[in-house]
Design an enzyme around this catalytic site. Sequence first.
Site, PDB file in Angstrom:
ATOM      1  CE  LYS A  90      -4.120  -1.625   2.440  1.00 27.55           C
ATOM      2  NZ  LYS A  90      -4.852  -1.533   3.713  1.00 27.55           N
ATOM      3  CE1 TYR A 144      11.715  -1.316   0.090  1.00 31.91           C
ATOM      4  CE2 TYR A 144      13.225  -2.657  -1.216  1.00 31.91           C
ATOM      5  CZ  TYR A 144      12.937  -1.473  -0.552  1.00 31.91           C
ATOM      6  OH  TYR A 144      13.861  -0.460  -0.534  1.00 31.91           O
ATOM      7  NE  ARG A 185      18.160  -1.003   6.034  1.00 34.27           N
ATOM      8  CZ  ARG A 185      17.863   0.209   5.587  1.00 34.27           C
ATOM      9  NH1 ARG A 185      18.013   0.496   4.319  1.00 34.27           N
ATOM     10  NH2 ARG A 185      17.406   1.142   6.412  1.00 34.27           N
TER      11      ARG A 185
HETATM   12  P1  NAD Z   1      14.146   3.883   6.820  1.00 32.97           P
HETATM   13  O1  NAD Z   1      13.314   2.742   7.215  1.00 32.97           O
HETATM   14  O2  NAD Z   1      15.176   4.382   7.772  1.00 32.97           O
HETATM   15  O3  NAD Z   1      13.252   5.133   6.405  1.00 32.97           O
HETATM   16  C1  NAD Z   1      11.940   5.027   5.902  1.00 32.97           C
HETATM   17  C2  NAD Z   1      11.101   6.148   6.507  1.00 32.97           C
HETATM   18  O4  NAD Z   1       9.789   6.109   5.930  1.00 32.97           O
HETATM   19  C3  NAD Z   1      10.932   5.994   8.017  1.00 32.97           C
HETATM   20  O5  NAD Z   1      11.117   7.246   8.638  1.00 32.97           O
HETATM   21  C4  NAD Z   1       9.484   5.504   8.162  1.00 32.97           C
HETATM   22  O6  NAD Z   1       8.918   5.837   9.401  1.00 32.97           O
HETATM   23  C5  NAD Z   1       8.831   6.192   6.979  1.00 32.97           C
HETATM   24  N1  NAD Z   1       7.606   5.529   6.484  1.00 32.97           N
HETATM   25  C6  NAD Z   1       7.445   4.210   6.199  1.00 32.97           C
HETATM   26  N2  NAD Z   1       6.215   3.985   5.725  1.00 32.97           N
HETATM   27  C7  NAD Z   1       5.573   5.186   5.696  1.00 32.97           C
HETATM   28  C8  NAD Z   1       4.276   5.609   5.321  1.00 32.97           C
HETATM   29  N3  NAD Z   1       3.358   4.738   4.874  1.00 32.97           N
HETATM   30  N4  NAD Z   1       3.949   6.930   5.439  1.00 32.97           N
HETATM   31  C9  NAD Z   1       4.852   7.823   5.916  1.00 32.97           C
HETATM   32  N5  NAD Z   1       6.108   7.468   6.292  1.00 32.97           N
HETATM   33  C10 NAD Z   1       6.462   6.169   6.184  1.00 32.97           C
HETATM   34  O7  NAD Z   1      14.823   3.465   5.425  1.00 32.97           O
HETATM   35  P2  NAD Z   1      15.895   4.199   4.497  1.00 32.97           P
HETATM   36  O8  NAD Z   1      17.048   3.296   4.345  1.00 32.97           O
HETATM   37  O9  NAD Z   1      16.104   5.597   4.959  1.00 32.97           O
HETATM   38  O10 NAD Z   1      15.121   4.196   3.115  1.00 32.97           O
HETATM   39  C11 NAD Z   1      14.440   5.364   2.632  1.00 32.97           C
HETATM   40  C12 NAD Z   1      13.917   5.106   1.224  1.00 32.97           C
HETATM   41  O11 NAD Z   1      15.019   4.766   0.360  1.00 32.97           O
HETATM   42  C13 NAD Z   1      12.932   3.933   1.138  1.00 32.97           C
HETATM   43  O12 NAD Z   1      11.898   4.271   0.251  1.00 32.97           O
HETATM   44  C14 NAD Z   1      13.741   2.811   0.577  1.00 32.97           C
HETATM   45  O13 NAD Z   1      12.973   1.919  -0.169  1.00 32.97           O
HETATM   46  C15 NAD Z   1      14.744   3.551  -0.303  1.00 32.97           C
HETATM   47  N6  NAD Z   1      15.970   2.732  -0.472  1.00 32.97           N
HETATM   48  C16 NAD Z   1      16.879   2.628   0.536  1.00 32.97           C
HETATM   49  C17 NAD Z   1      18.014   1.838   0.356  1.00 32.97           C
HETATM   50  C18 NAD Z   1      19.064   1.695   1.417  1.00 32.97           C
HETATM   51  O14 NAD Z   1      20.008   0.919   1.225  1.00 32.97           O
HETATM   52  N7  NAD Z   1      19.043   2.405   2.519  1.00 32.97           N
HETATM   53  C19 NAD Z   1      18.186   1.135  -0.843  1.00 32.97           C
HETATM   54  C20 NAD Z   1      17.208   1.240  -1.825  1.00 32.97           C
HETATM   55  C21 NAD Z   1      16.107   2.065  -1.643  1.00 32.97           C
HETATM   56  N1  UDP Z   2      22.641 -10.595   6.082  1.00 34.20           N
HETATM   57  C1  UDP Z   2      23.383 -11.391   6.943  1.00 34.20           C
HETATM   58  N2  UDP Z   2      23.298 -11.150   8.279  1.00 34.20           N
HETATM   59  C2  UDP Z   2      22.534 -10.152   8.796  1.00 34.20           C
HETATM   60  C3  UDP Z   2      21.769  -9.345   7.915  1.00 34.20           C
HETATM   61  C4  UDP Z   2      21.844  -9.613   6.558  1.00 34.20           C
HETATM   62  O1  UDP Z   2      24.100 -12.302   6.514  1.00 34.20           O
HETATM   63  O2  UDP Z   2      22.531  -9.971  10.023  1.00 34.20           O
HETATM   64  C5  UDP Z   2      22.775 -10.816   4.630  1.00 34.20           C
HETATM   65  C6  UDP Z   2      21.456 -10.969   3.886  1.00 34.20           C
HETATM   66  O3  UDP Z   2      21.072 -12.327   3.868  1.00 34.20           O
HETATM   67  C7  UDP Z   2      21.824 -10.448   2.505  1.00 34.20           C
HETATM   68  C8  UDP Z   2      22.850  -9.355   2.791  1.00 34.20           C
HETATM   69  O4  UDP Z   2      23.359  -9.635   4.091  1.00 34.20           O
HETATM   70  O5  UDP Z   2      22.419 -11.448   1.740  1.00 34.20           O
HETATM   71  C9  UDP Z   2      22.278  -7.952   2.762  1.00 34.20           C
HETATM   72  O6  UDP Z   2      21.138  -7.943   3.587  1.00 34.20           O
HETATM   73  P1  UDP Z   2      20.323  -6.605   3.918  1.00 34.20           P
HETATM   74  O7  UDP Z   2      19.140  -7.002   4.722  1.00 34.20           O
HETATM   75  O8  UDP Z   2      21.228  -5.579   4.478  1.00 34.20           O
HETATM   76  O9  UDP Z   2      19.880  -6.021   2.489  1.00 34.20           O
HETATM   77  P2  UDP Z   2      19.277  -6.672   1.146  1.00 34.20           P
HETATM   78  O10 UDP Z   2      19.199  -8.149   1.265  1.00 34.20           O
HETATM   79  O11 UDP Z   2      17.933  -6.045   1.003  1.00 34.20           O
HETATM   80  O12 UDP Z   2      20.254  -6.259   0.107  1.00 34.20           O
END
Ligand code: NAD
Ligand code: UDP
Length: 314
Positions: A90, A144, A185
């Site tokens: 959603k 996702y 993560r």
């Molecule tokens: P995060 O979980 O720290 O931040 C997400 C934020 O969105 C949080 O503050 C949460 O409370 C808010 N949120 C979630 N659902 C919501 C909703 N329905 N309405 C209003 N607020 C909502 O994660 P992040 O790592 O900062 O990621 C931020 C964005 O970047 C995300 O959209 C994520 O998909 C994208 N992204 C992040 C990474 C990464 O490696 N960090 C990689 C790919 C994409």
């Molecule tokens: N992973 C792991 N131990 C942890 C968390 C993640 O071995 O405590 C591994 C996970 O299985 C994946 C990689 O690390 O292969 C990255 O995971 P993360 O959740 O950070 O991101 P994503 O899988 O979405 O890239």
Amino acid sequence: MKKSLVTGGAGFIGSFLCEHLLDAGHEVICLDNFFTGSKKNIEHLMDNPRFEIIRHDIVEPILLEVDWIFNFACPASPVHYQYNSVKTVKTCVMGTINLLGMAKRVKARILQSSTSEVYGDPEIHPQPETYWGSVNPIGIRSCYDEGKRVAETLMMDYYRQNNVDCKIIRIFNTYGPRMNLNDGRVVSNFIVAALKGEPLSIYGDGDQTRSFCYVDNLVDGIMKMMAKENFVGPVNLGNPGEFTIIELAQEVIKLTNSKSEIIREPKREDDPVRRKPDISLASKELGWKPTIQLEEGLKKTIDYFEKTLTKEAV
Ligand code: NAD
Ligand code: UDP
């Protein structure tokens, strides 16, 4: 000077984006439902008269007048996006439609934070933007991965059908300070475990790879993308340095001087085997490439978690 809306602004990446926009002189509305975000991430911005916070869920419509919309609202850690998978869909679909509706109404520019997850478990390595991906539509990561793919579809359809000024970035694994202690993560899990002297759990054989980008470099790329005229993307933003999860665990143990051991847990379902961005497009169109390599970025992140754990212990 622009009026910017940052959804997910109290989260990890969103909070850095709010800070950067304020530093550049813009007005910022931070909108968040505080599911994974926290007021602590933005408390240092609260005294700024150009900063506002709205508690709101993007699944519900909202009327605001802004110039730029950065859609970062969505849990990004598998642990959190799988907690309520229907809500994740959603957020990606209805949330993005609501923000695109806002962009259309007020003629704002909108940037969608998409993800390397749209490539799924990739058959092409490294991944260029032209690759359509290999995603399981019915697995535990699909809420996702497919949610973000539909969000990209919506961006492109609003762009073609309604002339909305859309931009799509595909973010690869990004890390840094302000990740939650319980984010789930890999980078934060390993650092927190190493600092506490607890075992680092590797899911599967640990030969799977990821490419880790430090958050400051990512924010720089986001800003370059938002400022660029006539470029919708999608564009990959990530650090092409590729590491196995075992290598990451060993590096974290070394940099924290930890006595923690490495243990194995079962492989997670649909866990992509390898991932590395092709960033030629970002380099050509935005003149962007990451400058902070893993060791330097990990040191900064370890420093943050050390301070956070000390504060928690007091
Ligand atoms: P995060 O979980 O720290 O931040 C997400 C934020 O969105 C949080 O503050 C949460 O409370 C808010 N949120 C979630 N659902 C919501 C909703 N329905 N309405 C209003 N607020 C909502 O994660 P992040 O790592 O900062 O990621 C931020 C964005 O970047 C995300 O959209 C994520 O998909 C994208 N992204 C992040 C990474 C990464 O490696 N960090 C990689 C790919 C994409
Ligand atoms: N992973 C792991 N131990 C942890 C968390 C993640 O071995 O405590 C591994 C996970 O299985 C994946 C990689 O690390 O292969 C990255 O995971 P993360 O959740 O950070 O991101 P994503 O899988 O979405 O890239």
